[in-house]
Design a protein around this motif. Structure first.
Motif, PDB file in Angstrom:
ATOM      1  N   GLN A  96       0.692  -1.143  -0.051  1.00 24.40           N
ATOM      2  CA  GLN A  96       0.051  -0.015  -0.103  1.00 24.40           C
ATOM      3  C   GLN A  96       0.813   1.294  -0.095  1.00 24.40           C
ATOM      4  O   GLN A  96       0.705   2.197  -0.606  1.00 24.40           O
ATOM      5  CB  GLN A  96      -1.012   0.057   1.232  1.00 24.40           C
TER       6      GLN A  96
ATOM      7  N   GLN B 103      -7.447   3.177   6.242  1.00 26.68           N
ATOM      8  CA  GLN B 103      -7.460   1.573   6.605  1.00 26.68           C
ATOM      9  C   GLN B 103      -6.862   1.157   8.013  1.00 26.68           C
ATOM     10  O   GLN B 103      -7.685   0.197   8.612  1.00 26.68           O
ATOM     11  CB  GLN B 103      -6.530   0.973   5.557  1.00 26.68           C
TER      12      GLN B 103
ATOM     13  N   ARG C 264      -7.822  -8.884  -0.735  1.00 26.02           N
ATOM     14  CA  ARG C 264      -7.132 -10.079  -1.657  1.00 26.02           C
ATOM     15  C   ARG C 264      -5.474  -9.991  -1.380  1.00 26.02           C
ATOM     16  O   ARG C 264      -5.192  -9.112  -1.516  1.00 26.02           O
ATOM     17  CB  ARG C 264      -7.478 -10.020  -2.963  1.00 26.02           C
TER      18      ARG C 264
ATOM     19  N   THR D 206     -15.917  -2.859   3.298  1.00 27.23           N
ATOM     20  CA  THR D 206     -15.791  -2.770   1.808  1.00 27.23           C
ATOM     21  C   THR D 206     -15.252  -3.910   1.136  1.00 27.23           C
ATOM     22  O   THR D 206     -14.553  -4.061   0.144  1.00 27.23           O
ATOM     23  CB  THR D 206     -14.870  -1.630   1.306  1.00 27.23           C
ATOM     24  N   GLY D 207     -15.918  -4.796   1.578  1.00 31.01           N
ATOM     25  CA  GLY D 207     -15.325  -6.343   0.789  1.00 31.01           C
ATOM     26  C   GLY D 207     -14.198  -6.647   1.616  1.00 31.01           C
ATOM     27  O   GLY D 207     -13.391  -5.907   1.941  1.00 31.01           O
ATOM     28  N   HIS D 208     -13.829  -7.885   1.131  1.00 30.28           N
ATOM     29  CA  HIS D 208     -12.540  -8.540   1.918  1.00 30.28           C
ATOM     30  C   HIS D 208     -11.318  -8.034   1.029  1.00 30.28           C
ATOM     31  O   HIS D 208     -11.435  -7.687  -0.273  1.00 30.28           O
ATOM     32  CB  HIS D 208     -12.638 -10.142   1.830  1.00 30.28           C
TER      33      HIS D 208
ATOM     34  N   ARG E  71      -9.637   2.106  10.557  1.00 34.34           N
ATOM     35  CA  ARG E  71     -10.855   0.958  10.450  1.00 34.34           C
ATOM     36  C   ARG E  71     -10.611  -0.070  11.087  1.00 34.34           C
ATOM     37  O   ARG E  71     -11.649  -0.668  11.636  1.00 34.34           O
ATOM     38  CB  ARG E  71     -10.926   0.888   8.890  1.00 34.34           C
TER      39      ARG E  71
END
Ligand SMILES: Nc1ncnc2c1ncn2[C@@H]1O[C@H](COP(=O)(O)OP(=O)(O)OP(=O)(O)O)[C@@H](O)[C@H]1O
Ligand SMILES: [Mg+2]
Lengths: 372, 254
Positions: free
Chosen positions: A265, A287, A372, A368-370, A290
């Motif tokens: 990231q 991130q 990957r 927001t979704g898993h 959260r």
């Protein structure tokens, strides 16, 4: 080619998932009464709930004194609600002068009205709302509560008390400690040795001493070091102490979140030309924070409850003012203290539980979704 | 037949001279010399650990080199933070594991840098982002989050995200090696399209079909050195170095 022998691939048509709802009876049979042990545990559990709940309900509701005077509360063991009614004003405002209490009400109402649209994600104008809440509102609240300007009479902080002090200390503590905690966490992971050492030193110092010590130092020792003639308000000193103390804890919680963000990231952000602060503010912190919402909320709830400690340096928060009201000779009944502590517990529980529920709501919303 | 574009007075897109890099005491890149012209497409291959990733990561300063010089678009990489930022704006990069920002939608992933680095207005950034998402053939996913996309789709978003900064050079670090075979093609198609559009590209990849089709030059690395470089046809059919032959026989052998 022979078309009859040629196979055409056909996907199996979509089907709805099998129904899982088997009704409350089926659910209970499966989860509560499936084996003899289950049955025994269920019955035992229900019995215990019944015993505890009925005792509390008898004490607080069915046998309680709802109307009357102190004399009605002398008999038996039951909640004495007239006491709370008589002291309600004190519980909320402390010794804030009667004719000025509307200012506290106004502050709270403005605060709640500004907060509600902020907390509901669907309401627009978040930026304006945030600026009002975090910049304009503190100024309004300061002048409204303290006065001494705009033809509002001055109400010194020693007169403040009750829920007002609890809310002021915990809200200022929360709002002040989160940004500081984030900065400390970033500092602790900084490449610059001086920044890193200072952050580590600060965090370890504040984590190493009990909050009571901090409050004592703030209220008793700090004035000794200040130059003569300079006085700092005692409430203010405690506020600063609480915020710094809590920032040290939050810093470690936030650092945990920062460590969980993969290096990729940072690299992707750098490769796009984002500098340190933009990378942190736009990519990493959203991130990381959260991820650590449960830890942050944990700290906030602990902070809210720890504000009761300001009692020992002579500030009267909600719990302090309740204890103070026991000394009223008009209300010296055997049920006064129990009722007072019960009320304090219920009020604190409501505050903490609503923070907790709200944070769970936010956590779900921010999913927001898993990854990957 | 691929031909190397004509030199424009030694004005290279990337010019690396006598570059050396160490990780601690480990000499990972040794005497690297590499000139890349505008519009040139270069494929780098080599065994694992040979320093391919490190080399291309030096070009946009994700890794720091210790000796020699790297000049990108006329700007020399030094410790000057301003120059590093300038170069990063000119160089786009795609990673093996996509590295999309999971908390932002696909569209936000693409508009973030244009808005915050290039200071573009939101509407303009959105327009550009949508045009690139169209180019990588996933405009309909714009409002989803990365976690809701397949690997191949995510990598195409990553390419679009880099393109939104309008880079002069694109770096790819094994963009297809984390993907299932079915998705590899969709990503390679986008890269071929990009190459045909004249983008200067450096790709670390073992997709030899791709190398033959679009590369001007294939570079073989081992032990932190450039062992051999040639036009793809010659590189694959008549490698000069034994080490290259062995490597090619291993990856083309089956
Ligand atoms: N941050 C680091 N610190 C120390 N050593 C490193 C670091 N990154 C890479 N290396 C080492 O440098 C060497 C080259 O690594 P690099 O990632 O460039 O190889 P590569 O050619 O890209 O390999 P692969 O095909 O597996 O991706 C390897 O031996 C690796 O162990
Ligand atoms: Mg690599």
């Amino acid at each position: 080619m022979n078309t009859e022998s040629q196979q055409v691939w056909q996907p199996i048509p979509e089907k709805p998932p099998p129904s899982l709802s088997i009704g409350p009876v089926g659910w209970a049979r499966k989860n509560l009464f499936s084996t003899p042990l289950d049955i025994a545990l269920t019955v035992l559990g229900l019995y215990m709930i019944y015993v505890v709940a009925s005792a509390i309900l008898d004490w607080a509701v069915f046998n309680a004194v709802w109307r009357g005077t102190a004399d009605d509360c002398r008999e038996g063991s039951r909640a004495c609600w007239p006491f709370i009614q008589a002291k309600w004003g004190q519980l909320i405002y402390g010794r804030y002068p009667l004719e000025e209490r509307w200012r506290v009400d106004a502050t709270m109402i403005i605060g709640v009205l500004a907060m509600i649209p902020m907390l509901i994600p669907a309401v627009p104008f978040k930026k304006v709302n945030a600026i009002f809440l975090f910049v304009v509102y503190p100024v309004i609240a300061f002048f409204l509560l303290l006065g001494g300007r705009f033809s509002l009479p001055l109400v010194e902080t020693p007169l403040w008390g009750g829920l007002l002090v609890t809310l002021v200390t915990s809200i200022v503590g929360i709002v002040g400690s989160l940004p500081l905690g984030i900065l400390l966490a970033l500092g602790r992971r900084s490449d610059m040795p001086v920044v890193r050492m200072l952050s580590i030193g600060f965090i370890e110092f504040w984590r190493g001493i009990p909050l009571i010590t901090v409050l004592f130092m703030a209220s008793v020792m700090l004035p000794l070091f200040l130059p003569e003639g300079v006085t700092l308000d005692k409430l203010l000193r405690c506020l600063v102490g609480i915020a710094l103390f809590s920032a040290a804890y939050l810093a470690e919680v936030v650092r945990g979140g920062l460590q969980a963000i993969p290096r990729g990231q940072y690299e992707a952000a750098n490769a796009l030309g984002l500098g340190y602060w933009r990378t942190m503010l736009l990519i990493i912190l959203p991130q990381a924070l959260r991820l650590v919402i449960p830890g942050i909320v944990n700290s906030f709830i602990a902070l809210l409850k720890d504000t009761t400690l300001v009692l020992i340096v002579g500030l009267f928060d909600l719990l302090g003012i309740i204890q103070l009201s026991f000394t009223d000779p008009n209300w010296s009944t055997p049920n006064t203290a129990n009722t007072g502590y019960f009320t304090a517990a219920v009020m604190f529980w409501c505050l903490c539980f609503s923070i907790s529920r709200y944070s769970q709501f936010m956590e779900r919303r921010l999913q927001t979704g898993h990854k990957r | 037949m691929n031909t190397i574009p004509q030199t424009n007075g030694g004005n290279y897109a990337i010019e690396i001279t006598n570059m050396n890099k160490w990780f601690g005491s480990f000499h990972v890149l040794r005497d690297i010399n590499l000139q890349v012209q505008q519009g040139e497409r270069i494929v780098i291959c080599g065994p694992s650990g040979s320093g391919k990733s490190t080399l291309i990561r030096c070009i946009n300063r994700l890794e720091e080199h210790q000796e020699g010089s790297i000049i990108v678009d006329g700007i020399e990489l030094s410790n000057d933070l301003k120059k590093i930022d300038e170069i990063r704006r000119e160089v786009g990069m795609c990673f093996q594991h996509f590295n999309l920002f999971p908390h932002l939608t696909i569209l936000e992933n693409c508009t973030l840098a244009p808005i915050w680095v290039r200071r573009m207005s939101k509407t303009e950034a959105n327009e550009i982002a949508m045009s690139y998402l169209e180019r990588v053939k996933i405009p309909d996913q714009a409002l989803k989050y990365p976690g809701q996309l397949s690997g191949g789709q995510q990598q195409r978003v990553a390419i679009a995200r880099a393109l939104c900064m309008n880079p002069a050079v694109m770096l790819f670090d094994e963009p297809t090696s984390a993907l299932d075979p079915e998705m590899i093609k969709e990503v390679l198609d986008v890269m071929v399209d990009l190459a045909e559009g004249g983008m200067t590209m450096i790709c670390v990849t073992h997709e030899m079909g791709f190398a033959r089709r679009v590369a001007n030059r294939v570079i073989f690395m081992d032990e932190g050195q450039i062992v051999e470089q040639n036009e793809p046809e010659a590189f694959f059919t008549s490698p000069r170095n034994d080490r290259t032959k062995l490597f090619l026989s291993q990856i083309l052998g089956h």
